[in-house]
Write a protein that holds these residues in place. Structure first.
Motif, mmCIF file in Angstrom:
data_model
loop_
_atom_site.group_PDB
_atom_site.id
_atom_site.type_symbol
_atom_site.label_atom_id
_atom_site.label_comp_id
_atom_site.label_asym_id
_atom_site.label_seq_id
_atom_site.Cartn_x
_atom_site.Cartn_y
_atom_site.Cartn_z
ATOM 1 N N ASN A 44 0.680 -1.107 0.076
ATOM 2 C CA ASN A 44 0.069 0.003 -0.096
ATOM 3 C C ASN A 44 0.892 1.148 -0.003
ATOM 4 O O ASN A 44 0.448 2.205 -0.779
ATOM 5 C CB ASN A 44 -0.761 -0.108 1.190
ATOM 6 N N TYR A 100 0.332 4.006 -3.081
ATOM 7 C CA TYR A 100 -0.165 5.290 -2.654
ATOM 8 C C TYR A 100 1.083 6.462 -2.278
ATOM 9 O O TYR A 100 0.769 7.186 -1.345
ATOM 10 C CB TYR A 100 -1.120 5.249 -1.333
ATOM 11 N N ASP A 153 5.279 6.056 5.302
ATOM 12 C CA ASP A 153 5.628 6.503 4.005
ATOM 13 C C ASP A 153 5.370 8.109 3.890
ATOM 14 O O ASP A 153 4.982 8.427 4.835
ATOM 15 C CB ASP A 153 4.641 5.786 3.251
ATOM 16 N N GLY A 181 -0.865 10.232 2.028
ATOM 17 C CA GLY A 181 -1.609 10.544 3.013
ATOM 18 C C GLY A 181 -3.156 10.345 2.855
ATOM 19 O O GLY A 181 -3.714 10.187 1.722
ATOM 20 N N ILE A 182 -3.930 10.386 4.137
ATOM 21 C CA ILE A 182 -5.184 9.949 3.801
ATOM 22 C C ILE A 182 -5.817 11.173 4.700
ATOM 23 O O ILE A 182 -5.643 11.511 6.050
ATOM 24 C CB ILE A 182 -5.558 8.851 4.667
ATOM 25 N N LEU A 231 -11.293 3.172 7.088
ATOM 26 C CA LEU A 231 -10.379 2.516 6.307
ATOM 27 C C LEU A 231 -10.226 1.352 6.229
ATOM 28 O O LEU A 231 -9.780 0.543 5.217
ATOM 29 C CB LEU A 231 -9.181 3.159 6.838
ATOM 30 N N TYR A 241 -13.572 -0.403 1.435
ATOM 31 C CA TYR A 241 -13.515 0.913 1.517
ATOM 32 C C TYR A 241 -12.175 1.681 0.961
ATOM 33 O O TYR A 241 -10.800 0.968 1.134
ATOM 34 C CB TYR A 241 -13.476 1.313 3.135
ATOM 35 N N ASP A 249 -9.400 7.019 -2.598
ATOM 36 C CA ASP A 249 -9.558 7.487 -4.079
ATOM 37 C C ASP A 249 -9.659 5.996 -5.018
ATOM 38 O O ASP A 249 -8.790 5.324 -5.280
ATOM 39 C CB ASP A 249 -7.977 8.095 -4.427
ATOM 40 N N GLY A 252 -5.147 -3.159 -6.337
ATOM 41 C CA GLY A 252 -5.781 -3.405 -4.960
ATOM 42 C C GLY A 252 -6.904 -4.213 -5.087
ATOM 43 O O GLY A 252 -7.949 -3.734 -6.022
ATOM 44 N N THR A 253 -7.570 -4.859 -4.166
ATOM 45 C CA THR A 253 -8.849 -5.462 -4.198
ATOM 46 C C THR A 253 -9.786 -4.768 -3.123
ATOM 47 O O THR A 253 -10.847 -5.023 -3.059
ATOM 48 C CB THR A 253 -9.057 -7.087 -3.477
ATOM 49 N N LEU A 276 -9.320 -4.919 -0.033
ATOM 50 C CA LEU A 276 -9.619 -5.933 1.211
ATOM 51 C C LEU A 276 -8.434 -5.997 1.958
ATOM 52 O O LEU A 276 -8.314 -6.617 3.084
ATOM 53 C CB LEU A 276 -10.053 -7.256 0.685
ATOM 54 N N GLY A 277 -7.209 -5.303 1.490
ATOM 55 C CA GLY A 277 -5.898 -5.562 2.096
ATOM 56 C C GLY A 277 -5.883 -4.937 3.491
ATOM 57 O O GLY A 277 -5.661 -5.972 4.534
ATOM 58 N N LEU A 278 -6.457 -3.894 3.792
ATOM 59 C CA LEU A 278 -6.456 -3.440 5.311
ATOM 60 C C LEU A 278 -7.330 -4.218 6.133
ATOM 61 O O LEU A 278 -7.232 -4.533 7.228
ATOM 62 C CB LEU A 278 -6.642 -1.930 5.263
ATOM 63 N N SER A 327 1.789 8.624 5.738
ATOM 64 C CA SER A 327 0.848 7.974 6.771
ATOM 65 C C SER A 327 2.027 7.149 7.478
ATOM 66 O O SER A 327 3.177 6.388 6.956
ATOM 67 C CB SER A 327 -0.121 6.954 5.939
HETATM 68 P P1 ADP Z 1 -6.679 -1.400 -1.800
HETATM 69 O O1 ADP Z 1 -6.541 -2.957 -2.158
HETATM 70 O O2 ADP Z 1 -7.547 -0.699 -2.348
HETATM 71 O O3 ADP Z 1 -5.015 -0.880 -1.652
HETATM 72 P P2 ADP Z 1 -6.585 -1.539 1.198
HETATM 73 O O4 ADP Z 1 -7.672 -2.337 2.058
HETATM 74 O O5 ADP Z 1 -5.435 -2.242 1.421
HETATM 75 O O6 ADP Z 1 -7.179 -1.599 -0.172
HETATM 76 O O7 ADP Z 1 -6.862 -0.072 1.538
HETATM 77 C C1 ADP Z 1 -7.888 0.667 1.575
HETATM 78 C C2 ADP Z 1 -7.651 2.055 1.019
HETATM 79 O O8 ADP Z 1 -6.779 2.597 1.972
HETATM 80 C C3 ADP Z 1 -6.801 2.267 -0.301
HETATM 81 O O9 ADP Z 1 -7.777 2.086 -1.184
HETATM 82 C C4 ADP Z 1 -6.289 3.443 -0.095
HETATM 83 O O10 ADP Z 1 -7.174 4.705 -0.589
HETATM 84 C C5 ADP Z 1 -6.078 3.706 1.121
HETATM 85 N N1 ADP Z 1 -4.665 3.367 1.670
HETATM 86 C C6 ADP Z 1 -4.228 2.438 2.446
HETATM 87 N N2 ADP Z 1 -2.820 2.671 2.585
HETATM 88 C C7 ADP Z 1 -2.673 3.836 2.139
HETATM 89 C C8 ADP Z 1 -1.300 4.654 2.348
HETATM 90 N N3 ADP Z 1 -0.168 3.805 2.844
HETATM 91 N N4 ADP Z 1 -1.414 5.755 1.887
HETATM 92 C C9 ADP Z 1 -2.427 6.417 1.715
HETATM 93 N N5 ADP Z 1 -3.731 5.767 1.310
HETATM 94 C C10 ADP Z 1 -3.627 4.359 1.581
#
Ligand code: ADP
Length: 346
Positions: A250, A254, A278, A282-283, A291, A296, A299, A308-309, A311-313, A337
């Motif tokens: 991520n 990002y 990183d 930023g968010i 998040l 969710y 952008d 990305g799916t 679903l990672g977070l 972030s």
């Molecule tokens: P994705 O597969 O879309 O990356 P995640 O669940 O990993 O799905 O992350 C969800 C959302 O959180 C991302 O779509 C992105 O908008 C935001 N995000 C995650 N990590 C970061 C980061 N390090 N910096 C900025 N935005 C992030």
């Protein structure tokens, strides 16, 4: 004196009834010239009093403990037995019942709210899932149709279109695998293999695996300091590897070209705090609380372009929580972030 208990009501009713009956007896005897001594009046008064007290008590007891229990039985979701519902006759029964009914009403409205939010969550989830699968399905459909309509015999596109179809299938596969993992976590069907592992070594392996991806964007992957000694924590190595991998991927996705990603370990009493920092996009604060939800994205178009799916977070959160810890994020839009979580130190 406040008449608020069945016992007091019984006493009052029997006293009044006995007095009325004795008064009637008095008038009848005066009217008929029958002489009754004071002692007899007292005796008759006590007989009336006892009789009326016993019948009133039995009737009230029957109504309170049977009828009110029937009402409770209708609103309560567990079996109401004689023993778990026995209102005392010397208690303020109506106030006690009122409190219990209000508690039940509060619980029911809380359950209703929970059901409503679960329903909303379920609807959103199905909508999101359909949306996620639509893109790869349409693209695969398009490529296969083009191949069938002659593209198969055209050597300039046939391999390319098959490759692209395969990418679509891979994407769907990734979504399904990620969802399967989340659903296994949610239904407690994940076998955790805990052991003592060195975090420095694990992160170095992840950095090595992602070196090419980072180089493509001219992003450098670093440790905050030169960790010479091993940092041993209790964890499931593969799962924590996936957490760190997801966070670093991520951070790469990002961040703009030329930025840095830093992993830091901090010793906090019985835990090790792991930070993935990183200096990317930023968010905005308004997104932070949602998040870690499934699908969710901040952008949406950028996130999908990065492959990305969504679903990672959510997976990260489940894995860290299954270790008995939590994952959090500090972020400033435009500055970067820090995602951080703890693990128990060995
Ligand atoms: P994705 O597969 O879309 O990356 P995640 O669940 O990993 O799905 O992350 C969800 C959302 O959180 C991302 O779509 C992105 O908008 C935001 N995000 C995650 N990590 C970061 C980061 N390090 N910096 C900025 N935005 C992030």
């Amino acid at each position: 004196m406040k008449i608020n208990t069945p016992l007091k009501v019984t006493a009052l009713i029997s006293l009044v009834t006995a007095l009325i009956l004795v008064a009637c007896l008095y008038f009848v005897s005066v009217f008929n010239n029958i002489e009754i001594t004071l002692g007899i009046y007292f005796l008759i008064f006590f007989i009336f009093l006892s009789f009326s007290a016993i019948t009133t008590y039995i009737l009230l007891e029957f109504f309170i403990n049977r009828k009110i229990r029937l009402l409770f039985r209708m609103v309560q979701d567990y079996k109401v037995s004689n023993s778990d519902f026995k209102l005392s006759m010397s208690e303020d029964v109506l106030s006690t019942s009122e409190v219990r009914i209000l508690q039940l009403a509060k619980r029911s409205s809380e359950e209703l709210l929970k059901l409503k939010s679960e329903e909303k969550f379920r609807r959103e989830f199905i909508g999101n899932l359909a949306h996620e699968l639509k893109t790869p399905i349409f693209s695969i459909q398009g490529y296969i149709l083009t191949l069938l309509e002659g593209g198969l015999e055209d050597p300039s596109v046939n391999r390319k279109f098959l490759d692209r179809s395969l990418k679509g299938v891979d994407r769907m596969n990734k979504i399904v695998m990620d969802l399967d993992m989340i659903s296994r976590f949610e239904s407690d069907r994940v076998n955790m293999k805990f052991g003592d592992y060195n975090l420095v070594e694990l992160c170095q392996e992840i950095f090595d695996g992602l070196e090419l991806k980072a180089q493509e964007k001219n992003i450098s992957l670093k440790f905050a300091e030169n960790y010479l000694n091993p940092i041993i924590v209790k964890c499931d190595r593969d799962k924590i590897g996936q957490v760190i991998q997801n966070l670093v991927v991520n951070a790469i996705n990002y961040s703009d070209a030329g930025s840095e990603i830093i992993i830091r370990f901090l010793d906090i009493e019985s835990n090790i705090l792991i930070e993935v920092e990183d200096n990317g996009l930023g968010i905005n604060q308004k997104h932070i609380s949602r998040l870690f939800e499934r699908f969710y994205r901040v952008d949406k178009s950028r996130a999908r372009n990065e492959g990305g799916t969504g679903l990672g977070l959510s997976i990260v959160k489940h894995i860290v929580e299954s270790h008995g810890h939590t994952v959090q994020v500090r972020s400033t839009e435009g500055e970067g972030s820090i995602f951080f979580f703890t693990l128990t130190k060995n």
